[in-house]
Design a protein around this motif. Sequence first.
Motif, PDB file in Angstrom:
ATOM      1  N   ASP A 151      74.528   3.743  86.839  1.00 56.02           N
ATOM      2  CA  ASP A 151      74.258   2.304  86.741  1.00 56.02           C
ATOM      3  C   ASP A 151      73.335   1.968  85.573  1.00 56.02           C
ATOM      4  O   ASP A 151      73.566   0.992  84.857  1.00 56.02           O
ATOM      5  CB  ASP A 151      73.637   1.800  88.053  1.00 56.02           C
ATOM      6  CG  ASP A 151      74.603   1.934  89.224  1.00 56.02           C
ATOM      7  OD1 ASP A 151      75.809   2.129  88.968  1.00 56.02           O
ATOM      8  OD2 ASP A 151      74.154   1.866  90.376  1.00 56.02           O
ATOM      9  N   TRP A 152      72.296   2.792  85.407  1.00 58.94           N
ATOM     10  CA  TRP A 152      71.353   2.452  84.333  1.00 58.94           C
ATOM     11  C   TRP A 152      71.975   2.626  82.958  1.00 58.94           C
ATOM     12  O   TRP A 152      71.670   1.860  82.036  1.00 58.94           O
ATOM     13  CB  TRP A 152      70.094   3.300  84.452  1.00 58.94           C
ATOM     14  CG  TRP A 152      69.099   2.947  83.393  1.00 58.94           C
ATOM     15  CD1 TRP A 152      68.746   3.681  82.304  1.00 58.94           C
ATOM     16  CD2 TRP A 152      68.356   1.730  83.292  1.00 58.94           C
ATOM     17  NE1 TRP A 152      67.836   3.020  81.541  1.00 58.94           N
ATOM     18  CE2 TRP A 152      67.570   1.811  82.114  1.00 58.94           C
ATOM     19  CE3 TRP A 152      68.277   0.584  84.080  1.00 58.94           C
ATOM     20  CZ2 TRP A 152      66.729   0.791  81.728  1.00 58.94           C
ATOM     21  CZ3 TRP A 152      67.436  -0.437  83.676  1.00 58.94           C
ATOM     22  CH2 TRP A 152      66.668  -0.328  82.524  1.00 58.94           C
ATOM     23  N   LYS A 153      72.821   3.608  82.781  1.00 54.57           N
ATOM     24  CA  LYS A 153      73.505   3.758  81.493  1.00 54.57           C
ATOM     25  C   LYS A 153      74.398   2.563  81.208  1.00 54.57           C
ATOM     26  O   LYS A 153      74.484   2.101  80.058  1.00 54.57           O
ATOM     27  CB  LYS A 153      74.309   5.051  81.485  1.00 54.57           C
ATOM     28  CG  LYS A 153      73.457   6.308  81.357  1.00 54.57           C
ATOM     29  CD  LYS A 153      74.314   7.534  81.178  1.00 54.57           C
ATOM     30  CE  LYS A 153      73.445   8.773  80.947  1.00 54.57           C
ATOM     31  NZ  LYS A 153      74.277   9.999  80.761  1.00 54.57           N
ATOM     32  N   THR A 154      75.056   2.048  82.241  1.00 55.46           N
ATOM     33  CA  THR A 154      75.892   0.857  82.056  1.00 55.46           C
ATOM     34  C   THR A 154      75.039  -0.353  81.682  1.00 55.46           C
ATOM     35  O   THR A 154      75.381  -1.130  80.776  1.00 55.46           O
ATOM     36  CB  THR A 154      76.682   0.567  83.338  1.00 55.46           C
ATOM     37  OG1 THR A 154      77.478   1.705  83.667  1.00 55.46           O
ATOM     38  CG2 THR A 154      77.588  -0.638  83.153  1.00 55.46           C
ATOM     39  N   ILE A 155      73.907  -0.511  82.366  1.00 59.26           N
ATOM     40  CA  ILE A 155      73.008  -1.629  82.056  1.00 59.26           C
ATOM     41  C   ILE A 155      72.471  -1.500  80.630  1.00 59.26           C
ATOM     42  O   ILE A 155      72.411  -2.490  79.879  1.00 59.26           O
ATOM     43  CB  ILE A 155      71.857  -1.676  83.072  1.00 59.26           C
ATOM     44  CG1 ILE A 155      72.397  -2.043  84.460  1.00 59.26           C
ATOM     45  CG2 ILE A 155      70.788  -2.672  82.642  1.00 59.26           C
ATOM     46  CD1 ILE A 155      71.349  -1.995  85.548  1.00 59.26           C
ATOM     47  N   SER A 156      72.085  -0.305  80.238  1.00 64.61           N
ATOM     48  CA  SER A 156      71.558  -0.111  78.882  1.00 64.61           C
ATOM     49  C   SER A 156      72.625  -0.413  77.828  1.00 64.61           C
ATOM     50  O   SER A 156      72.321  -1.010  76.783  1.00 64.61           O
ATOM     51  CB  SER A 156      71.055   1.329  78.723  1.00 64.61           C
ATOM     52  OG  SER A 156      70.021   1.601  79.645  1.00 64.61           O
TER      53      SER A 156
END
Length: 364
Positions: A151-156
């Motif tokens: 999820d955090w990679k997608t948000i970044s």
Amino acid sequence: MDFNMKKLASDAGIFFTRAVQFTEEKFGQAEKTELDAHFENLLSRADSTKNWTEKILRQTEVLLQPNPSARVEEFLYEKLDRKVPSRVTNGELLAQYMAEAASELGPTTPYGKTLTKVAEAEKRLGAAERDFIHTASINFLTPLRNFLEGDWKTISKERRLLQNRRLDLDACKARLKKAKAAEAKATCEGDTVPDFQETRPRNYILSASASALWNDEVDKAEQELRVAQTEFDRQAEVTRLLLEGISSTHVNHLRCLHEFVESQTTYYAQCYRHMLDLQKQLGSSSLSTACLAWTLTGSSAREATRRARSRSPTWNCSAKKAPSQAPAHSGLGGRGWGDSPATCLSGTKLLRVGSLAPFCPCPR
């Protein structure tokens, strides 16, 4: 090949425009589109969630596996998509050493029997620790790691894309502003009635042509601005939805935290039961008697012998000299003790220090 070169040139131009806009913003020479306060709060909460999740994940890994070399090895196995080999826990290793020591020192002796009992308890503790590590890794570490790697990679990624869209939007705004300023300047020059005696007609024609060109440039810049604004708004909405999903991430992490506490409670309860059973076994009367007997036959036996000898009635080194009978101790020469060496009833020579009375060195 031509298409690729054109695309490469276009990408290079876009990258250069963004770099110029970013540099001018850093030096305060260009305007920057600010996000609304709610969006900024979402970004701040997402960053805090990511930072604290990383810290909690690393420290939990240290709690479950204090050995840094073992953690690096497990990390490499995970990156290579290979199964992590089973590792013996510290409790199980201690149990193995105690069992081997009991076998070599004598399993029938009190010390060997105690080593065997403690080894069995340590083995059960090691098995409970293994189950706790496995449960905590699945129910707690895996969800945290999935958030950071998924999820955090997608948000970044979406945040970087939003940043690029904002730079494009601000670059279009700056380009439109410059085009309008140039158009206004060209219009002012074109509205001036030329003096054909002082100004050549050719300059007037060029001025009118420049005004028309700037009009086209303004129209083009406005069109690019509308496209950039649309793309920015679309990307901002996508990023906003992802950032608002942090709330569901908190709910998921809360559930995982409850499961971690539950598994930790179960682990410590098992450890308490195992140690309580071991304490009861070691505190039994037969084992205590055997340990006492074993202790007395060792170094403490000498102390018991000394106390028994001190209570013997045959020692009498305090007899006084009487005129009518032989003294218990012969004199050492001088002060009424005689000239022969003094001895006690057991035959040990009495000692004399300075002017003090002779004393017996026998243990009492």
